[in-house]
Design a protein around this motif. Structure first.
Motif, short mmCIF file in Angstrom:
data_model
loop_
_atom_site.label_atom_id
_atom_site.label_comp_id
_atom_site.label_asym_id
_atom_site.label_seq_id
_atom_site.Cartn_x
_atom_site.Cartn_y
_atom_site.Cartn_z
N TYR A 193 39.19 37.66 61.98
CA TYR A 193 40.46 37.87 61.28
C TYR A 193 41.07 36.54 60.83
O TYR A 193 41.51 36.40 59.69
CB TYR A 193 41.42 38.62 62.20
CG TYR A 193 42.83 38.76 61.64
CD1 TYR A 193 43.15 39.77 60.74
CD2 TYR A 193 43.83 37.86 62.02
CE1 TYR A 193 44.44 39.88 60.22
CE2 TYR A 193 45.11 37.96 61.51
CZ TYR A 193 45.42 38.97 60.62
OH TYR A 193 46.68 39.08 60.11
N THR A 194 41.07 35.58 61.74
CA THR A 194 41.64 34.27 61.41
C THR A 194 40.90 33.62 60.26
O THR A 194 41.52 33.03 59.35
CB THR A 194 41.62 33.35 62.65
OG1 THR A 194 42.45 33.92 63.66
CG2 THR A 194 42.12 31.95 62.31
N GLU A 195 39.58 33.70 60.26
CA GLU A 195 38.79 33.14 59.16
C GLU A 195 39.12 33.84 57.85
O GLU A 195 39.23 33.21 56.79
CB GLU A 195 37.30 33.27 59.47
CG GLU A 195 36.83 32.37 60.60
CD GLU A 195 35.41 32.70 61.03
OE1 GLU A 195 34.73 31.78 61.52
OE2 GLU A 195 34.99 33.87 60.89
N VAL A 248 41.92 35.41 56.98
CA VAL A 248 43.25 35.01 56.51
C VAL A 248 43.20 33.61 55.91
O VAL A 248 43.82 33.33 54.87
CB VAL A 248 44.27 35.07 57.67
CG1 VAL A 248 45.58 34.41 57.28
CG2 VAL A 248 44.51 36.52 58.08
N ASP A 249 42.46 32.72 56.53
CA ASP A 249 42.35 31.35 56.03
C ASP A 249 41.72 31.34 54.64
O ASP A 249 42.16 30.61 53.74
CB ASP A 249 41.52 30.51 57.00
CG ASP A 249 41.54 29.03 56.64
OD1 ASP A 249 42.64 28.47 56.49
OD2 ASP A 249 40.45 28.44 56.51
N SER A 295 49.72 36.37 55.41
CA SER A 295 50.10 35.48 56.49
C SER A 295 49.41 35.98 57.76
O SER A 295 49.07 37.16 57.85
CB SER A 295 51.63 35.44 56.68
OG SER A 295 52.12 36.74 57.04
N TRP A 296 49.21 35.08 58.72
CA TRP A 296 48.52 35.48 59.95
C TRP A 296 49.36 36.52 60.68
O TRP A 296 50.55 36.33 60.91
CB TRP A 296 48.29 34.27 60.85
CG TRP A 296 47.21 34.51 61.88
CD1 TRP A 296 45.91 34.13 61.80
CD2 TRP A 296 47.35 35.20 63.13
NE1 TRP A 296 45.22 34.54 62.91
CE2 TRP A 296 46.08 35.19 63.76
CE3 TRP A 296 48.42 35.81 63.78
CZ2 TRP A 296 45.85 35.78 64.99
CZ3 TRP A 296 48.18 36.40 65.01
CH2 TRP A 296 46.92 36.37 65.60
N GLY A 297 48.73 37.63 61.06
CA GLY A 297 49.42 38.69 61.79
C GLY A 297 49.60 39.96 60.99
O GLY A 297 49.84 41.02 61.56
N SER A 328 38.86 40.88 65.21
CA SER A 328 40.09 40.15 65.57
C SER A 328 39.74 38.88 66.34
O SER A 328 38.85 38.86 67.18
CB SER A 328 40.99 41.04 66.41
OG SER A 328 42.06 40.30 66.94
N SER A 329 40.48 37.83 66.05
CA SER A 329 40.25 36.56 66.73
C SER A 329 40.67 36.60 68.18
O SER A 329 40.33 35.73 68.96
CB SER A 329 41.01 35.46 66.00
OG SER A 329 42.40 35.72 66.02
#
Length: 227
Positions: A178-180, A182-183, A197-199, A224-225
Motif C-alpha cells: 500500500y505504501t509503495e 501511494v508513493d 494521501s497515505w491512509g 497493506s504495509s
C-alpha cells in the motif's frame, strides 16, 4: 444472441475450473446459508426476507416473523466459512450472494456469485500466492477450453482481449505494498478526482493508473504495509 451465448459458455467453463482448481489444491467446498441473520463484516446493505405483509415488516416487529427475528439474503458466506476452516483447514464457498446497495454501477450488482476461500494456516504472502495461482489457472483454462468464445469476443467485442489474457497467464504478478502504491501515485504528477494521501482507500482511478499506466497492465496484488 451470439455474445450472450459466448458469455454463457465461458461462464460455464470458468465455474467448472473454479471447482477443479480448489479440488486439486486440497480445498473442501462447503455450501453456506442463503438466508441468514448475520451481516458478516458489514459487507453491504442487505435484502430482508420476511413472511409478514410489507406494512407489518416495516414495523420491525421481527418476533412475529418466520424465524422469530430479522432475516436477510446473505452478503457473504465468510462467517460460516471461517468456522468450517477451523475444523477442515482449507475450504471455499462458491455461490450466490446479494447486496442491497442501489448504486446502479457495473461494480455493485444486486446478485452475483462469489468465491471465498478460507485457509486456517496461512500468512499474507501465502494468500497472495494462492490468489495469483487461482487467477492464472482460470485464465489459462478459458484460453484452452473456451478458445472459440475468446476468439469471437476478441473479434467483435474487445480487440485486445486475447492479448491481455495471454499476458495475465504468462506474466508473474507484481507485488506492491500500500505504501509503495501511494508513493507511486504521489510522484506520478497526475491530478486525480480523489486526492491521494497515505491512509485513504484507493479508488478505481488509482488502481487503473497503477495497472494500466505504471505497471502497463501487469497484474498487481496490493497488500497493506501494516501486515
Amino acid at each position: 444472441t451470439n455474445i450472450i451465448g459466448a458469455v454463457a459458455r465461458v461462464r460455464n467453463c470458468l465455474s467448472q475450473a473454479i471447482h477443479r482448481f480448489y479440488y486439486e489444491e486440497g480445498f473442501i467446498w462447503v455450501s453456506t446459508p442463503l438466508i441468514t441473520a448475520s451481516d458478516c463484516e458489514g459487507a453491504g446493505e442487505m435484502f430482508r426476507v420476511t413472511t409478514l405483509d410489507v406494512g407489518d415488516a416495516a414495523s420491525r416487529d421481527a418476533s412475529r416473523d418466520f424465524f422469530g427475528k430479522a432475516a436477510y439474503l446473505t452478503v457473504s458466506g465468510q462467517l460460516e466459512g471461517e468456522a468450517f476452516a477451523c475444523a477442515l483447514s482449507n475450504i471455499y464457498t462458491f455461490g450466490p450472494t446479494f447486496r442491497a446497495e442501489n448504486s446502479n454501477t457495473t461494480r455493485h450488482a444486486a446478485e452475483f456469485w462469489m468465491v471465498e476461500p478460507e485457509m486456517a494456516f496461512c500468512d499474507l504472502y501465502g494468500d497472495m500466492d494462492m490468489a495469483e495461482e487461482f487467477v492464472r489457472f482460470l485464465v489459462g483454462d478459458a484460453l484452452a477450453n473456451s478458445a472459440e468464445e475468446v476468439e469471437f469476443l476478441t473479434r467483435f467485442v474487445d480487440k485486445g482481449l486475447r492479448e491481455r489474457l495471454e499476458h495475465v497467464k504468462e506474466t508473474p504478478f507484481v507485488r506492491c505494498s500500500y505504501t509503495e502504491a501511494v508513493d507511486i501515485l504521489l510522484k506520478s504528477g497526475k491530478t486525480f478526482d480523489y486526492p491521494v494521501s497515505w491512509g485513504i482507500n484507493l479508488q478505481s482511478e488509482h488502481e487503473r493508473f497503477l495497472t494500466e499506466e505504471h505497471f502497463r497492465f501487469l497484474p498487481v496484488l496490493s497488500f497493506s504495509s501494516c501486515c
